[in-house]
Design a protein around this motif. Sequence first.
Motif, PDB file in Angstrom:
ATOM      1  N   ILE A 282       0.929  -1.181  -0.051  1.00  0.00           N
ATOM      2  CA  ILE A 282      -0.028  -0.142  -0.017  1.00  0.00           C
ATOM      3  C   ILE A 282       0.826   1.137  -0.231  1.00  0.00           C
ATOM      4  O   ILE A 282       0.384   2.335  -0.704  1.00  0.00           O
ATOM      5  CB  ILE A 282      -0.884  -0.015   1.224  1.00  0.00           C
ATOM      6  CG1 ILE A 282      -1.834  -1.268   1.043  1.00  0.00           C
ATOM      7  CG2 ILE A 282      -1.677   1.402   1.331  1.00  0.00           C
ATOM      8  CD1 ILE A 282      -2.713  -1.184   2.299  1.00  0.00           C
ATOM      9  N   LEU A 285       1.986   1.608  -3.439  1.00  0.00           N
ATOM     10  CA  LEU A 285       1.079   2.081  -4.316  1.00  0.00           C
ATOM     11  C   LEU A 285       0.636   3.581  -4.252  1.00  0.00           C
ATOM     12  O   LEU A 285       0.321   4.311  -5.199  1.00  0.00           O
ATOM     13  CB  LEU A 285      -0.490   1.313  -4.012  1.00  0.00           C
ATOM     14  CG  LEU A 285      -0.285  -0.288  -4.378  1.00  0.00           C
ATOM     15  CD1 LEU A 285      -1.567  -0.744  -3.912  1.00  0.00           C
ATOM     16  CD2 LEU A 285      -0.340  -0.154  -6.115  1.00  0.00           C
ATOM     17  N   ASN A 286       0.851   4.205  -2.960  1.00  0.00           N
ATOM     18  CA  ASN A 286       0.673   5.503  -2.782  1.00  0.00           C
ATOM     19  C   ASN A 286       1.750   6.306  -3.384  1.00  0.00           C
ATOM     20  O   ASN A 286       1.339   7.403  -4.084  1.00  0.00           O
ATOM     21  CB  ASN A 286       0.699   5.826  -1.215  1.00  0.00           C
ATOM     22  CG  ASN A 286      -0.567   5.816  -0.504  1.00  0.00           C
ATOM     23  OD1 ASN A 286      -1.510   6.595  -0.536  1.00  0.00           O
ATOM     24  ND2 ASN A 286      -0.857   4.785   0.088  1.00  0.00           N
ATOM     25  N   TRP A 289       0.976   6.140  -7.244  1.00  0.00           N
ATOM     26  CA  TRP A 289      -0.245   7.007  -7.468  1.00  0.00           C
ATOM     27  C   TRP A 289       0.292   8.624  -7.593  1.00  0.00           C
ATOM     28  O   TRP A 289      -0.342   9.379  -8.357  1.00  0.00           O
ATOM     29  CB  TRP A 289      -1.484   6.593  -6.788  1.00  0.00           C
ATOM     30  CG  TRP A 289      -2.630   7.304  -6.836  1.00  0.00           C
ATOM     31  CD1 TRP A 289      -3.560   7.742  -6.165  1.00  0.00           C
ATOM     32  CD2 TRP A 289      -3.439   7.048  -8.133  1.00  0.00           C
ATOM     33  NE1 TRP A 289      -4.675   8.429  -6.675  1.00  0.00           N
ATOM     34  CE2 TRP A 289      -4.641   7.844  -8.043  1.00  0.00           C
ATOM     35  CE3 TRP A 289      -3.002   6.262  -9.365  1.00  0.00           C
ATOM     36  CZ2 TRP A 289      -5.732   7.732  -9.101  1.00  0.00           C
ATOM     37  CZ3 TRP A 289      -3.958   6.404 -10.294  1.00  0.00           C
ATOM     38  CH2 TRP A 289      -5.235   7.141 -10.252  1.00  0.00           C
ATOM     39  N   LEU A 311      -7.072   4.194  -1.239  1.00  0.00           N
ATOM     40  CA  LEU A 311      -5.976   3.616  -0.632  1.00  0.00           C
ATOM     41  C   LEU A 311      -5.808   3.859   0.888  1.00  0.00           C
ATOM     42  O   LEU A 311      -5.462   3.087   1.814  1.00  0.00           O
ATOM     43  CB  LEU A 311      -4.493   4.332  -1.372  1.00  0.00           C
ATOM     44  CG  LEU A 311      -4.240   3.749  -2.721  1.00  0.00           C
ATOM     45  CD1 LEU A 311      -3.207   4.874  -3.417  1.00  0.00           C
ATOM     46  CD2 LEU A 311      -3.789   2.069  -2.561  1.00  0.00           C
TER      47      LEU A 311
END
Length: 401
Positions: A282, A285-286, A289, A311
């Motif tokens: 996560i 992924l942040n 993004w 998220l």
Amino acid sequence: MRSTWSLAGYALLIALAGLFCPPGHAQTLSVEWLRVEGPQPSSLDTPPPPPQAAVAARWSGDRNGAPIRLDLPRQSGGHWLRLSVDRDIAADEELVISIGGARAFGALAYYPPGATRAVLVSSLDNDGTMLLQQGWELPLRQGFKRGDIAYVRIQGRISSALSIDFTTRAEVARQRLSNRRFTIAAYSALLLMTLFIAGLWAVNREAVYLYYCGYLICISAYMLVMSGWVGVPEHWMSEPARVNGVPWAAATLATVFQIGFTLRFLDLPRWLPRTAKILRAIMWLNLLWLLVLAAAFERIYVYWYIGGNLLLLAAIPLLIYAAVVALRRGAEFAGYYLLGWTPLMAFAGMLAAKTLGWGSVEWTEYGLILAVVLESGVLVMALTQRAARHHRHRMLRREPA
């Protein structure tokens, strides 16, 4: 007997006075939600609907009574509101129409009473602050005459729960000053704790202190930008990037540092290796993004906040679960973590859900700021104890046997 007749006479006089001298009529504001057929232009600055437009719903309320409350669903073309009064309002009364709510974001188009041209009203018009400002203040510089109509067009990207009422310019100024003092006190506390944690990192050189210091810096930057105290120069980037992109980046980096801090502070690779891997995913992924936002901001910024908030909502229950399990398995400072982070993550989740159109709690922003200060104080105590324990261990290792 005479006293009985006297009482009856007084009662008759009171009844006649109430009959022939009714109380003064309070100012009444009427709000009509118009049903507009067909596609609507994306620009807010469009002509209002014709007078014969159908009315989907109608509300009214007294000036000294409770605010008018209305719920507007999500609607791609936005919403048109038609406002009118039953008595004249003079310009020297210095009244404004206040539109507020838990999900009152962005800008709206306002046609003042009797005007034919729209005025775009943004949350940035309120001293540049977006942190605690929840709505818009619509001025009545020329007053509001009976028979005149004011129109308001609100974006319908998400559903909105709004309240509409009259207020005075003096009350608006007082509320802004109160919000400013509240934010100054919170930021001052964060600044002191940031400097203290930076000192702990300089002494101990452990990544856990660096991650928490990074979190405090990012959350402070978010508060400064959203409160309007720090602004990005206009020639650096476009207005949407300055207004939305910069605070989004600060909030996303705060989440990344928060997850990195949690992994080390609770020693999750030891207690919960699978959960630690998910949290690391996560975190990356942040960052990914955020890179997407930087690379294609103008094309995706209208929808980017959806992924960022999803998220965050995915990370919150995992962080709480990890802290509870780590506490049960003997993690030394997990109790501090739960005490500090649980209120913060609850308010952060409420704010993220509200941005997505779920929930309508109006005091979420205030609660979030208080939770940030509370969490920082609790975690600073825990990190101080952690540093003191490590110092004692180092001293014991240095002592001769």
